[in-house]
Design a protein around this motif. Structure first.
Motif, PDB file in Angstrom:
ATOM      1  N   ASP A  43      76.668  47.229  24.360  1.00  0.00           N
ATOM      2  CA  ASP A  43      75.311  47.773  24.262  1.00  0.00           C
ATOM      3  C   ASP A  43      75.316  49.175  24.880  1.00  0.00           C
ATOM      4  O   ASP A  43      76.300  49.577  25.514  1.00  0.00           O
ATOM      5  CB  ASP A  43      74.396  46.839  25.078  1.00  0.00           C
ATOM      6  CG  ASP A  43      72.917  47.074  24.855  1.00  0.00           C
ATOM      7  OD1 ASP A  43      72.550  47.915  24.019  1.00  0.00           O
ATOM      8  OD2 ASP A  43      72.113  46.401  25.533  1.00  0.00           O
ATOM      9  N   ARG A  84      69.868  33.841  24.640  1.00  0.00           N
ATOM     10  CA  ARG A  84      69.493  34.146  23.250  1.00  0.00           C
ATOM     11  C   ARG A  84      70.451  35.168  22.674  1.00  0.00           C
ATOM     12  O   ARG A  84      71.293  35.708  23.385  1.00  0.00           O
ATOM     13  CB  ARG A  84      68.088  34.743  23.274  1.00  0.00           C
ATOM     14  CG  ARG A  84      68.071  35.872  24.308  1.00  0.00           C
ATOM     15  CD  ARG A  84      66.834  36.682  24.377  1.00  0.00           C
ATOM     16  NE  ARG A  84      66.932  37.605  25.495  1.00  0.00           N
ATOM     17  CZ  ARG A  84      67.568  38.767  25.489  1.00  0.00           C
ATOM     18  NH1 ARG A  84      68.163  39.192  24.397  1.00  0.00           N
ATOM     19  NH2 ARG A  84      67.626  39.527  26.557  1.00  0.00           N
ATOM     20  N   GLY A 104      65.692  48.725  26.402  1.00  0.00           N
ATOM     21  CA  GLY A 104      66.103  47.438  25.842  1.00  0.00           C
ATOM     22  C   GLY A 104      67.481  47.515  25.188  1.00  0.00           C
ATOM     23  O   GLY A 104      68.099  46.491  24.907  1.00  0.00           O
ATOM     24  N   GLY A 150      71.486  38.821  21.614  1.00  0.00           N
ATOM     25  CA  GLY A 150      71.152  40.136  22.169  1.00  0.00           C
ATOM     26  C   GLY A 150      70.527  41.032  21.117  1.00  0.00           C
ATOM     27  O   GLY A 150      70.749  40.867  19.921  1.00  0.00           O
ATOM     28  N   ASP A 151      69.747  41.975  21.596  1.00  0.00           N
ATOM     29  CA  ASP A 151      69.150  42.963  20.702  1.00  0.00           C
ATOM     30  C   ASP A 151      69.401  44.324  21.318  1.00  0.00           C
ATOM     31  O   ASP A 151      68.904  44.579  22.409  1.00  0.00           O
ATOM     32  CB  ASP A 151      67.637  42.683  20.599  1.00  0.00           C
ATOM     33  CG  ASP A 151      66.964  43.504  19.523  1.00  0.00           C
ATOM     34  OD1 ASP A 151      67.557  44.499  19.078  1.00  0.00           O
ATOM     35  OD2 ASP A 151      65.834  43.158  19.138  1.00  0.00           O
ATOM     36  N   PRO A 152      70.231  45.177  20.779  1.00  0.00           N
ATOM     37  CA  PRO A 152      70.676  45.251  19.388  1.00  0.00           C
ATOM     38  C   PRO A 152      72.058  44.682  19.054  1.00  0.00           C
ATOM     39  O   PRO A 152      72.527  44.883  17.925  1.00  0.00           O
ATOM     40  CB  PRO A 152      70.694  46.764  19.137  1.00  0.00           C
ATOM     41  CG  PRO A 152      71.127  47.358  20.448  1.00  0.00           C
ATOM     42  CD  PRO A 152      70.564  46.441  21.500  1.00  0.00           C
ATOM     43  N   GLU A 153      72.728  43.958  19.941  1.00  0.00           N
ATOM     44  CA  GLU A 153      74.089  43.513  19.624  1.00  0.00           C
ATOM     45  C   GLU A 153      74.149  42.647  18.355  1.00  0.00           C
ATOM     46  O   GLU A 153      75.142  42.651  17.618  1.00  0.00           O
ATOM     47  CB  GLU A 153      74.683  42.691  20.787  1.00  0.00           C
ATOM     48  CG  GLU A 153      74.958  43.487  22.044  1.00  0.00           C
ATOM     49  CD  GLU A 153      73.798  43.440  23.018  1.00  0.00           C
ATOM     50  OE1 GLU A 153      72.644  43.346  22.577  1.00  0.00           O
ATOM     51  OE2 GLU A 153      74.062  43.502  24.228  1.00  0.00           O
ATOM     52  N   LYS A 198      72.593  50.799  27.240  1.00  0.00           N
ATOM     53  CA  LYS A 198      71.295  50.546  27.880  1.00  0.00           C
ATOM     54  C   LYS A 198      70.496  51.809  28.196  1.00  0.00           C
ATOM     55  O   LYS A 198      69.305  51.866  27.922  1.00  0.00           O
ATOM     56  CB  LYS A 198      71.508  49.776  29.184  1.00  0.00           C
ATOM     57  CG  LYS A 198      71.906  48.330  29.016  1.00  0.00           C
ATOM     58  CD  LYS A 198      70.732  47.527  28.651  1.00  0.00           C
ATOM     59  CE  LYS A 198      70.536  46.288  29.454  1.00  0.00           C
ATOM     60  NZ  LYS A 198      69.455  45.492  28.858  1.00  0.00           N
ATOM     61  N   TYR A 246      74.545  34.392  26.222  1.00  0.00           N
ATOM     62  CA  TYR A 246      74.958  35.803  26.192  1.00  0.00           C
ATOM     63  C   TYR A 246      75.349  36.163  27.609  1.00  0.00           C
ATOM     64  O   TYR A 246      74.517  36.091  28.517  1.00  0.00           O
ATOM     65  CB  TYR A 246      73.773  36.601  25.688  1.00  0.00           C
ATOM     66  CG  TYR A 246      73.725  38.103  25.898  1.00  0.00           C
ATOM     67  CD1 TYR A 246      74.125  38.716  27.081  1.00  0.00           C
ATOM     68  CD2 TYR A 246      73.205  38.922  24.903  1.00  0.00           C
ATOM     69  CE1 TYR A 246      74.028  40.090  27.249  1.00  0.00           C
ATOM     70  CE2 TYR A 246      73.100  40.303  25.081  1.00  0.00           C
ATOM     71  CZ  TYR A 246      73.511  40.866  26.254  1.00  0.00           C
ATOM     72  OH  TYR A 246      73.400  42.221  26.437  1.00  0.00           O
ATOM     73  N   ASN A 270      71.860  35.996  29.316  1.00  0.00           N
ATOM     74  CA  ASN A 270      70.670  35.902  28.481  1.00  0.00           C
ATOM     75  C   ASN A 270      70.769  34.599  27.699  1.00  0.00           C
ATOM     76  O   ASN A 270      71.875  34.148  27.355  1.00  0.00           O
ATOM     77  CB  ASN A 270      70.556  37.090  27.530  1.00  0.00           C
ATOM     78  CG  ASN A 270      70.242  38.375  28.279  1.00  0.00           C
ATOM     79  OD1 ASN A 270      69.524  38.349  29.271  1.00  0.00           O
ATOM     80  ND2 ASN A 270      70.787  39.483  27.828  1.00  0.00           N
TER      81      ASN A 270
END
Ligand code: AMP
Ligand code: GLY
Length: 424
Positions: free
Chosen positions: A212, A287, A226, A289-292, A214, A269, A285
């Motif tokens: 990512d 869930r 994010g 990832g965003d944007p992964e 950040k 995550y 995390n």
């Protein structure tokens, strides 16, 4: 199958796009979705945190599988509520989602299972936090324990900065109740990597690695966001390192969650710092990832619905996942001013021209439709994602697509994937 996807960001557009490729999918609903997800299913006007309304919708529409994108509904117990109502749901129960929603809980799990992470202490009282920070010789990181939209972490070089951060969180209530408890931990050095794994309670299937970006500015400068872009794979994560991550981090975490009576199901995550002493967990995390997720799913060749069903049914050991060996790069286009205040409602042009480029997907995040046009509606607006034969080619393609898109105040980092290009 009838599927309900919960969420409305770039991650959910990527999930909807991938789910729509499954032969098993009969009908896809997205709550609340965005104009990108509307291309693959029916958006439903229910906020992703309105758990009773989501459950009601799932029951009324005989949903076979609900897939939860964001952390807030997971922490709020959406999976518990759906399962109680007899709806199969992909994601951890609230008790297991604490691994993201309560950093003090995550630290406790790591401590009791010898999972490598930064040395830390947890505080519910500012004066104690202040004395601890003052007693440390090394720079520290101050974190609100609860959910703070990726903004609850202060990486500090001086004790005075760290004390100020703790004061803002604990006395100034910068993040409200999410900052009632604060974690203070040693600052770690190294490259970061995001490792996402499917977990069915027992078995683990690790996805391709990602990285990512950040901070808002080029060269990782400025405020944290994010996530301003991502690429997959992360060349720093060699096969040997991935084995070590699975052995020292993922397996003991899943075992520890079972022993704690909070069994884990969904995507786990692990946000890691690859230090000279080995990989260390920065955060978990609960869930995708965003944007992964955007570059990772561009590379997934297998049927995503099959994988998610295997997770829900505890049959992850029966499947394999095929990956495109080509790398993918996602560049986030954001509204000017983000992560601070920004304007909305700016008309976006060039989306079709960008999507015509080979191996390019323009994933919507903060967009809305207004009078037949697509306009900006959030901080992170689009995730422009491209595959390439090399990471340099994927980057060039992504930026070529970015150049075709315009909206007033559009901002993106110019250096997404440079770290991977240097390395390869
Ligand atoms: P988190 O939400 O805990 O992942 O933190 C957000 C970002 O803060 C991470 O992606 C890192 O860039 C940084 N960070 C968090 N913890 C540490 C740490 N112990 N040392 C250095 N940087 C950190
Ligand atoms: N990309 C960071 C996150 O999903 O939290």
């Amino acid at each position: 199958m009838k599927v309900l996807l919960v969420g409305g960001g770039g991650r959910e557009h990527a999930l909807a796009w991938k789910l729509a490729q499954s032969k098993k999918l009969k009908k896809l609903y997205i709550a609340p979705g965005n104009p990108g997800t509307a291309q693959y299913g029916q958006n439903v006007n229910i906020p992703d945190t309105d758990i009773p309304a989501l459950v009601e919708f799932a029951k009324t529409n005989k949903i076979d599988l609900a897939i939860i994108g964001p952390e807030d509904p997971l922490a709020g117990g959406v999976v518990d509520a759906l399962e109680k109502a007899g709806v199969m749901a992909f994601g951890p129960m609230a008790s297991a989602a604490q691994i993201e929603a309560d950093k003090a809980f995550a630290k406790q799990i790591m401590r009791s299972n010898s999972i490598p992470t930064a040395e830390s202490r947890t505080f519910d009282n500012f004066e104690d936090a202040k004395s601890y920070i003052a007693s440390r010789d090394e720079p520290v990181v101050v974190k609100a324990s609860g959910l703070a939209k990726g903004k609850g972490v202060f990486v500090c070089n001086e004790p005075s900065q760290a004390i100020l951060a703790a004061e803002k969180i604990m006395i100034g209530k910068l993040f409200g109740p999410a900052g009632r408890i604060v974690v203070v931990e040693d600052k770690l050095l190294g490259q970061e990597a995001s490792i996402l794994a499917f977990v069915d309670g027992r078995s683990i299937y690790v996805m391709e690695s990602a990285q990512d970006h950040k901070p808002i500015g080029d060269g990782d400068t400025g405020e944290n966001t994010g996530g301003m872009g991502a690429y997959s794979p992360a060349p720093v994560v060699t096969d040997k390192l991935m084995e070590q991550i699975v052995r020292e981090i993922l397996v003991p975490t899943i075992d520890g969650m079972n022993r704690n009576d909070t069994p884990y199901k969904g995507v786990l995550y692990a946000g890691l710092m690859l230090t000279q002493g080995g990989p260390r967990v920065l955060e978990f995390n609960a869930r995708f990832g965003d944007p992964e997720t955007q570059p990772i799913l561009m590379r997934m060749k297998s049927d995503l619905l099959d994988v998610l069903l295997a997770v829900c049914k505890g049959k992850l050991d029966e499947i394999t996942i095929q990956w495109d060996s080509r790398p993918a790069v996602c560049v986030v286009m954001a509204s000017g001013g983000y992560p601070g205040a920004y304007e909305k409602g700016k008309v976006i042009t060039g989306l079709d021209a960008a999507a015509k480029l080979k191996d390019v997907m323009v994933f919507h995040a903060g967009t809305a439709e207004k009078d037949g046009r697509i306009v900006t509606a959030g901080g992170r607006v689009l995730g422009v994602t491209a595959l390439g034969d090399t990471i340099a080619q994927a980057k060039a393609r992504a930026y070529e697509a970015v150049a075709r898109i315009a909206f007033e105040g559009a901002y993106c980092r110019k250096d997404i994937a440079d770290k991977a290009i240097e390395k390869s």
